[in-house]
Design an enzyme around this catalytic site. Structure first.
Site, short mmCIF file in Angstrom:
data_model
loop_
_atom_site.label_atom_id
_atom_site.label_comp_id
_atom_site.label_asym_id
_atom_site.label_seq_id
_atom_site.Cartn_x
_atom_site.Cartn_y
_atom_site.Cartn_z
CG HIS A 96 19.11 6.17 -32.64
ND1 HIS A 96 18.42 5.77 -31.53
CD2 HIS A 96 18.19 6.61 -33.53
CE1 HIS A 96 17.13 5.96 -31.75
NE2 HIS A 96 16.96 6.47 -32.95
CG ASP B 234 16.65 10.50 -40.37
OD1 ASP B 234 15.58 10.28 -40.95
OD2 ASP B 234 16.73 10.83 -39.18
CG HIS C 67 13.09 13.68 -33.96
ND1 HIS C 67 13.21 12.36 -34.25
CD2 HIS C 67 11.88 13.80 -33.31
CE1 HIS C 67 12.15 11.70 -33.81
NE2 HIS C 67 11.33 12.55 -33.24
N1 CMC Z 1 28.49 12.95 -35.70
C1 CMC Z 1 29.58 13.13 -34.95
N2 CMC Z 1 29.64 12.87 -33.63
C2 CMC Z 1 28.54 12.38 -33.07
C3 CMC Z 1 27.35 12.16 -33.78
C4 CMC Z 1 27.35 12.45 -35.14
N3 CMC Z 1 26.27 12.27 -35.89
N4 CMC Z 1 26.41 11.69 -32.95
C5 CMC Z 1 26.96 11.62 -31.74
N5 CMC Z 1 28.27 12.03 -31.81
C6 CMC Z 1 29.23 12.05 -30.70
C7 CMC Z 1 28.96 13.19 -29.74
O1 CMC Z 1 29.65 14.37 -30.12
C8 CMC Z 1 29.45 12.61 -28.46
O2 CMC Z 1 30.86 12.66 -28.48
P1 CMC Z 1 31.70 12.93 -27.11
O3 CMC Z 1 31.49 11.72 -26.27
O4 CMC Z 1 33.10 13.12 -27.57
O5 CMC Z 1 31.11 14.18 -26.50
C9 CMC Z 1 29.10 11.13 -28.55
O6 CMC Z 1 29.05 10.86 -29.96
C10 CMC Z 1 27.76 10.78 -27.92
O7 CMC Z 1 26.77 11.57 -28.52
P2 CMC Z 1 25.54 12.22 -27.78
O8 CMC Z 1 25.31 13.60 -28.34
O9 CMC Z 1 25.69 12.09 -26.30
O10 CMC Z 1 24.39 11.27 -28.24
P3 CMC Z 1 22.83 11.52 -28.05
O11 CMC Z 1 22.25 10.21 -27.69
O12 CMC Z 1 22.56 12.67 -27.13
O13 CMC Z 1 22.38 12.00 -29.50
C11 CMC Z 1 21.64 11.98 -31.73
C12 CMC Z 1 21.79 11.18 -30.44
C13 CMC Z 1 20.83 11.17 -32.74
C14 CMC Z 1 20.89 13.28 -31.45
C15 CMC Z 1 23.06 12.29 -32.28
O14 CMC Z 1 23.76 11.09 -32.56
C16 CMC Z 1 23.00 13.18 -33.50
O15 CMC Z 1 22.91 14.40 -33.36
N6 CMC Z 1 23.09 12.59 -34.74
C17 CMC Z 1 23.00 13.36 -35.96
C18 CMC Z 1 21.56 13.73 -36.25
C19 CMC Z 1 20.75 12.53 -36.71
O16 CMC Z 1 21.17 11.79 -37.59
N7 CMC Z 1 19.56 12.40 -36.14
C20 CMC Z 1 18.59 11.33 -36.53
C21 CMC Z 1 18.43 10.32 -35.45
S1 CMC Z 1 17.57 8.86 -35.97
C22 CMC Z 1 16.01 9.29 -36.48
C23 CMC Z 1 15.27 10.26 -35.66
O17 CMC Z 1 15.29 10.24 -34.42
O18 CMC Z 1 14.59 11.09 -36.23
#
Ligand code: CMC
Length: 428
Positions: A306, A362, A267
């Site tokens: 996201h 971010d 987050h």
């Molecule tokens: N790098 C590589 N792969 C990713 C990333 C990433 N940053 N984000 C998602 N994926 C992949 C994930 O592994 C999954 O792949 P697969 O379908 O093969 O299993 C697919 O994309 C879908 O991801 P998810 O984990 O189901 O997505 P989510 O909606 O649960 O998670 C998230 C959203 C923001 C937690 C995630 O994208 C993430 O961890 N990003 C990196 C951390 C980040 O930048 N967070 C800040 C978010 S914006 C501001 C805030 O909220 O504070």
């Protein structure tokens, strides 16, 4: 055609008609679906709330597919260009852009509540010299609750308003104190004649000068950053604020919990993680290798992806432009080159395209913070200052919403059935 959903329970052939309102069915309607009188009724199962609306809200609108973000209907691009942070704060809290006189009054109120009790300084001094600023910030916000016992009268609009003003006014002071403590520097008292952002910069950066004059580009940049971070509908920390607040605890305790949720690396902690990632990559030439690691799931591309946006985060676009303005004053952050190369390659790669992964808020914000000489572990605190307004607007909306009650999800129990206690000597 009726706005209903017809459901047939194949366990007994019974049919139910469930109303559809605003594109949703009410989960409690499912409880009518039973196989016998003593059946509890059907529940919906939704870990991590992937498809569950937990409230009605008129604060922030996001269209994740189109990359749209609006506060109370106003596009984020217009607010970032034309409004001030405190104007946006009023918009989020009160629902409308304020008149000049209403705004002047609000600014006066906020800027005259910036001081914290002297005991807070002593409280901060109790932290180790190398304590993480976000830990200090979270603890100090929670501690404020002990200074304002009236704050637990959350149903009283006047009391609520006082705490909202106090929190917006005092979070920059607590943030600045946590910074100064971590740097071993004396705390700087607030200057109420400066702008909200200018005062924050003064409390952080003032050294021996008689009068600190904030650089106007940096002052405006921070105002924009606070606007961009102010609210983002039902994200992890905001849901936490609503959840804790639903117990009717005071807003300081609830906001400390929300800030704790923000601290996590998935987050608000992601802005710091982006910097650690860029530093680890080290140079532009190493980007393709890093992307390979991400594709093989040996690394995460922090600052990308996201839950809601399946398109470029509109805040990231604004921040990227802002970064160039800030770098005119501070000099370019050498990590910018790596970030831009990462973005360029990632946006061309099938892995990211098929998963609709784009830069989020971010990805570039940390580069600005670092160029302004903020230590990386302070970045989430900067996020928390802006988001405080959104947490409070959503908290207030929750308290006024007649449909809301104390938040209490159901579970599907997967543990053992009833069994009898065995004395310690008789256990395997
Ligand atoms: N790098 C590589 N792969 C990713 C990333 C990433 N940053 N984000 C998602 N994926 C992949 C994930 O592994 C999954 O792949 P697969 O379908 O093969 O299993 C697919 O994309 C879908 O991801 P998810 O984990 O189901 O997505 P989510 O909606 O649960 O998670 C998230 C959203 C923001 C937690 C995630 O994208 C993430 O961890 N990003 C990196 C951390 C980040 O930048 N967070 C800040 C978010 S914006 C501001 C805030 O909220 O504070």
């Amino acid at each position: 055609m009726a706005d209903t959903l017809t459901v047939t329970d194949n366990r007994n052939g019974k049919t139910y008609e469930i109303p559809i309102r605003d594109g949703a069915i009410s989960a409690i309607e499912l409880r009518k679906i039973k196989t016998s009188e003593d059946d509890f009724g059907l529940m919906s199962y939704d870990p991590a709330y992937l498809n569950t609306a937990s409230c009605r809200s008129s604060v922030t609108y996001i269209d994740g597919d189109k990359g749209i973000l609006r506060y109370r209907g106003y596009p984020i691009e217009q607010l970032a260009e034309k409004a001030t942070f405190l104007e946006c704060a009023q918009l989020l809290l009160e629902g409308e852009l304020p008149s000049k006189s209403r705004h002047d009054q609000f600014v006066h109120e906020v800027m005259h509540h910036t001081f914290v009790h002297e005991n807070v300084k002593r409280f901060m001094e109790g932290f180790r010299y190398d304590a993480n600023p976000m830990s200090m910030f979270i603890s100090a916000v929670a501690a404020l609750s002990s200074f304002y016992p009236e704050a637990n009268e959350v149903e009283d609009p006047a009391v609520r308003h006082r705490q909202i003003v106090r929190l917006i006014a005092k979070v920059p002071t607590l943030a600045a104190y946590s910074y100064r403590h971590s740097q071993g520097l004396p705390y700087v008292y607030p200057s109420n004649e400066l702008s909200y952002t200018g005062n924050f910069l003064a409390m952080v950066f003032k050294m021996s000068e008689m009068k600190y004059v904030p650089n106007p580009t940096l002052e405006r940049a921070f105002d924009v950053l606070f606007i961009l971070h102010a609210d983002h509908e039902q994200n992890c920390s905001t849901s936490t604020m609503r959840q804790i607040g639903s117990s009717r605890v005071d807003p300081y305790s609830a906001l400390a919990g929300a800030a704790a949720a923000l601290y996590g690396p998935l987050h608000g902690g992601a802005n710091a993680e982006v910097l650690y990632m860029l530093e680890k990559i080290g140079k532009k030439e190493n980007v393709p290798d890093f992307i390979k690691k991400v594709k093989s799931k040996d690394a995460m591309l922090m600052g990308f992806g996201h839950r809601v946006y399946r398109n470029y985060d509109p805040r990231a676009k604004i921040i990227k432009k802002l970064a160039h303005e800030v770098f005119q004053v501070t000099g370019t952050n050498p990590l910018l080159e790596i970030a831009m190369e990462l973005e360029r390659i990632a946006l061309e790669e099938e892995y990211f395209i098929s998963r609709k992964l784009y830069p989020n808020v971010d990805f570039y914000s940390g580069l600005i913070y670092q160029a302004m000489r903020f230590p990386v572990d302070f970045f989430p605190v900067l996020f928390a200052i802006g988001r405080t307004v959104g947490w409070l607007a959503q908290w207030q909306e929750m308290l006024q919403d007649k449909e809301q009650k104390i938040a209490r999800p159901r579970q599907i129990y997967t543990g053992p059935d009833k069994r009898d206690y065995v004395a310690m000597g008789g256990r395997g």
